[in-house]
Design a protein around this motif. Structure first.
Motif, PDB file in Angstrom:
ATOM      1  N   ARG A  76       0.897   9.522  -5.553  1.00  0.00           N
ATOM      2  CA  ARG A  76       1.005  10.901  -5.103  1.00  0.00           C
ATOM      3  C   ARG A  76       2.421  11.448  -5.050  1.00  0.00           C
ATOM      4  O   ARG A  76       2.599  12.638  -4.899  1.00  0.00           O
ATOM      5  CB  ARG A  76       0.428  11.004  -3.678  1.00  0.00           C
ATOM      6  CG  ARG A  76      -1.058  10.747  -3.622  1.00  0.00           C
ATOM      7  CD  ARG A  76      -1.816  11.918  -4.133  1.00  0.00           C
ATOM      8  NE  ARG A  76      -3.221  11.796  -3.789  1.00  0.00           N
ATOM      9  CZ  ARG A  76      -4.087  12.784  -3.942  1.00  0.00           C
ATOM     10  NH1 ARG A  76      -3.697  13.930  -4.417  1.00  0.00           N
ATOM     11  NH2 ARG A  76      -5.347  12.593  -3.627  1.00  0.00           N
ATOM     12  N   GLY A  77       3.413  10.566  -5.064  1.00  0.00           N
ATOM     13  CA  GLY A  77       4.773  11.059  -4.913  1.00  0.00           C
ATOM     14  C   GLY A  77       5.216  11.157  -3.483  1.00  0.00           C
ATOM     15  O   GLY A  77       6.355  11.490  -3.204  1.00  0.00           O
ATOM     16  N   GLU A  78       4.311  10.915  -2.540  1.00  0.00           N
ATOM     17  CA  GLU A  78       4.713  10.814  -1.139  1.00  0.00           C
ATOM     18  C   GLU A  78       3.751   9.857  -0.442  1.00  0.00           C
ATOM     19  O   GLU A  78       2.631   9.641  -0.891  1.00  0.00           O
ATOM     20  CB  GLU A  78       4.737  12.166  -0.445  1.00  0.00           C
ATOM     21  CG  GLU A  78       3.446  12.938  -0.549  1.00  0.00           C
ATOM     22  CD  GLU A  78       3.583  14.317   0.070  1.00  0.00           C
ATOM     23  OE1 GLU A  78       4.424  14.474   0.952  1.00  0.00           O
ATOM     24  OE2 GLU A  78       2.843  15.205  -0.346  1.00  0.00           O
ATOM     25  N   VAL A  79       4.213   9.264   0.668  1.00  0.00           N
ATOM     26  CA  VAL A  79       3.419   8.213   1.294  1.00  0.00           C
ATOM     27  C   VAL A  79       2.443   8.793   2.306  1.00  0.00           C
ATOM     28  O   VAL A  79       1.255   8.498   2.294  1.00  0.00           O
ATOM     29  CB  VAL A  79       4.346   7.182   1.954  1.00  0.00           C
ATOM     30  CG1 VAL A  79       3.522   6.135   2.673  1.00  0.00           C
ATOM     31  CG2 VAL A  79       5.216   6.523   0.913  1.00  0.00           C
ATOM     32  N   ILE A  80       2.955   9.635   3.199  1.00  0.00           N
ATOM     33  CA  ILE A  80       2.085  10.242   4.200  1.00  0.00           C
ATOM     34  C   ILE A  80       1.983  11.722   3.888  1.00  0.00           C
ATOM     35  O   ILE A  80       2.959  12.454   3.945  1.00  0.00           O
ATOM     36  CB  ILE A  80       2.650  10.027   5.612  1.00  0.00           C
ATOM     37  CG1 ILE A  80       2.742   8.544   5.906  1.00  0.00           C
ATOM     38  CG2 ILE A  80       1.780  10.713   6.639  1.00  0.00           C
ATOM     39  CD1 ILE A  80       3.393   8.244   7.210  1.00  0.00           C
ATOM     40  N   GLU A  81       0.755  12.131   3.530  1.00  0.00           N
ATOM     41  CA  GLU A  81       0.596  13.529   3.164  1.00  0.00           C
ATOM     42  C   GLU A  81       0.325  14.364   4.408  1.00  0.00           C
ATOM     43  O   GLU A  81      -0.348  13.904   5.325  1.00  0.00           O
ATOM     44  CB  GLU A  81      -0.568  13.655   2.175  1.00  0.00           C
ATOM     45  CG  GLU A  81      -0.238  12.974   0.861  1.00  0.00           C
ATOM     46  CD  GLU A  81      -1.438  12.933  -0.051  1.00  0.00           C
ATOM     47  OE1 GLU A  81      -1.979  14.003  -0.338  1.00  0.00           O
ATOM     48  OE2 GLU A  81      -1.826  11.836  -0.453  1.00  0.00           O
ATOM     49  N   PRO A  82       0.832  15.594   4.444  1.00  0.00           N
ATOM     50  CA  PRO A  82       0.624  16.423   5.626  1.00  0.00           C
ATOM     51  C   PRO A  82      -0.838  16.846   5.776  1.00  0.00           C
ATOM     52  O   PRO A  82      -1.555  16.946   4.801  1.00  0.00           O
ATOM     53  CB  PRO A  82       1.519  17.620   5.396  1.00  0.00           C
ATOM     54  CG  PRO A  82       1.723  17.670   3.939  1.00  0.00           C
ATOM     55  CD  PRO A  82       1.704  16.269   3.449  1.00  0.00           C
ATOM     56  N   ALA A 113       0.837  -1.202   0.000  1.00  0.00           N
ATOM     57  CA  ALA A 113       0.000   0.000   0.000  1.00  0.00           C
ATOM     58  C   ALA A 113       0.870   1.250   0.000  1.00  0.00           C
ATOM     59  O   ALA A 113       0.564   2.227  -0.697  1.00  0.00           O
ATOM     60  CB  ALA A 113      -0.924  -0.008   1.218  1.00  0.00           C
ATOM     61  N   ALA A 114       1.980   1.234   0.746  1.00  0.00           N
ATOM     62  CA  ALA A 114       2.851   2.412   0.769  1.00  0.00           C
ATOM     63  C   ALA A 114       3.455   2.665  -0.602  1.00  0.00           C
ATOM     64  O   ALA A 114       3.491   3.809  -1.078  1.00  0.00           O
ATOM     65  CB  ALA A 114       3.949   2.227   1.813  1.00  0.00           C
ATOM     66  N   MET A 115       3.910   1.593  -1.270  1.00  0.00           N
ATOM     67  CA  MET A 115       4.520   1.790  -2.591  1.00  0.00           C
ATOM     68  C   MET A 115       3.488   2.275  -3.603  1.00  0.00           C
ATOM     69  O   MET A 115       3.771   3.158  -4.416  1.00  0.00           O
ATOM     70  CB  MET A 115       5.174   0.491  -3.055  1.00  0.00           C
ATOM     71  CG  MET A 115       6.461   0.204  -2.325  1.00  0.00           C
ATOM     72  SD  MET A 115       7.342  -1.183  -3.003  1.00  0.00           S
ATOM     73  CE  MET A 115       6.339  -2.526  -2.440  1.00  0.00           C
ATOM     74  N   ALA A 116       2.269   1.693  -3.565  1.00  0.00           N
ATOM     75  CA  ALA A 116       1.237   2.131  -4.503  1.00  0.00           C
ATOM     76  C   ALA A 116       0.860   3.577  -4.236  1.00  0.00           C
ATOM     77  O   ALA A 116       0.657   4.372  -5.152  1.00  0.00           O
ATOM     78  CB  ALA A 116       0.008   1.231  -4.384  1.00  0.00           C
TER      79      ALA A 116
END
Lengths: 159, 112, 93
Positions: C87-93, C79-82
């Motif tokens: 989005r180009g980042e895993v955890i969005e602010p 899920a993190a890689m997808a």
């Protein structure tokens, strides 16, 4: 939470299954964990689902199980037949009537868990679902299946 | 195999489920290799992830219950977890592929 | 009767090994990043199923815990890689 503590019950059941025990201390510890985790999670997702009609849900689960088995066989046949020809893939637009986010989430999981169809997007403005189909032969049949077999019972359960 | 002799009422259904699960997973992975377009390939592993894994987990429940002499159902956790999570991964990948093909970053597929 | 189950376990193990080989070939061949992530996803699920197979074959319960952990961490990784591709980042602010 709602009037019925569904999340707490599920977490407690999970705790008891992991520990494989029905002893008193597991009940107490599991209840404490369930209440604490549910309280923490409530801040993350304030929207609460109100599922109703257990009978409809059970019949829907049975239909989904049958469809999963059937489409597994269909997709297997397509894969073993790819030496002759590649399948005809394509996107399909399906207008929905359901607005409830939990119902839409369940619909997404059902569609994607069935081999041969993948949820490819949803436009919240005009409530149109984009579906990707592996074997696009009969568009009307897919539309009929999604609307009648899945969306109708989900609307009954969640709305 | 170690342990006591299992009764045929447990061993035969478990064996059938294991063979079915193995074949389903194998055919799904074969599709991953054979289809020539990413949007076709994404459908193939769903076979192994749902019914293939389900068959194996039910077989595991049957045999471990028979070995332990009491109902062992903790494989149910993996089943439920897999049923909830593998569609999420597939949907995220589908969205990523649609996004990447729309933005022209790569052409998904048409390559064997 | 255990011979039948034993044979089925070995057959299923061979199937999962072949499936992992298919996924590995797709992982190496690509061509796009989403193909490789899909292959990794298939690889970890088949690996988890073969661990369960060992649990059935050896009649031991500890393999269940390993399989549960593989399922948990495999999902988080895929899920993190997808999400990163999306989005180009895993955890969005």
């Amino acid at each position: 939470m709602s009037r019925r503590p569904l999340l707490e019950g599920l977490l407690l059941a999970m705790w008891l299954i992991v520990n494989e025990s029905l002893a008193l201390h597991h009940w107490l510890l599991g209840t404490a964990f369930a209440l604490g985790i549910a309280a923490l999670v409530r801040a993350l997702r304030p929207q609460i689902a109100h599922p109703r009609r257990l009978g409809v849900a059970l019949r829907l689960s049975w239909h989904v199980l049958c469809d999963v088995v059937r489409s597994n066989l269909a997709v297997g046949r397509i894969i073993l037949g790819t030496l002759r020809q590649q399948p005809k893939i394509g996107f399909l637009q399906i207008p929905l009537e359901m607005r409830d986010p939990h119902g839409l989430a369940m619909l997404a999981v059902i569609i994607t868990a069935t081999p041969g169809t993948v949820w490819a997007g949803h436009d919240p403005a005009d409530n149109v679902l984009t579906l990707h189909v592996l074997d696009l032969q009969d568009e009307a049949a897919w539309l009929q299946t999604i609307k009648q077999r899945y969306e109708r019972p989900l609307m009954e359960i969640f709305e | 195999m170690s342990g006591a002799e299992l009764s045929p009422w447990i061993a035969l259904p478990a064996a059938a489920l294991l063979i079915a699960g193995g074949l389903l997973s194998l055919v799904g992975a074969l599709g991953l290799l054979r289809f020539n377009h990413f949007f076709a390939r994404i459908h193939a592993p769903t076979m192994g992830n749902t019914l293939g894994a389900g068959c194996v987990l039910i077989a595991s429940m049957l045999t471990s219950s028979a070995v332990a002499g009491r109902p062992v159902i903790h494989e149910l956790l993996i089943t439920v977890f897999l049923l909830l999570t593998s569609p999420v991964t597939t949907m995220l990948l589908m969205r990523a592929a649609v996004f990447r093909s729309e933005s022209g970053r790569d052409q998904p597929g048409d390559t064997p | 009767m255990n011979a039948v189950l034993d044979w089925a376990v070995h057959f299923a193990l061979a199937c999962f090994a072949a499936a992992m080989l298919c996924a590995l070939l797709r992982l190496l061949r690509g061509p796009s990043a989403q193909d490789r992530i899909l292959a990794l996803d298939t690889l970890y699920i088949n690996g988890m199923l073969s661990i369960l197979m060992l649990g059935i074959g050896l009649g031991s319960a500890i393999y269940f815990d390993i399989a549960l952990l593989v399922a948990l961490f495999g999902f988080v990784g895929s899920a993190a890689m997808a999400k990163f591709l999306l989005r180009g980042e895993v955890i969005e602010p």
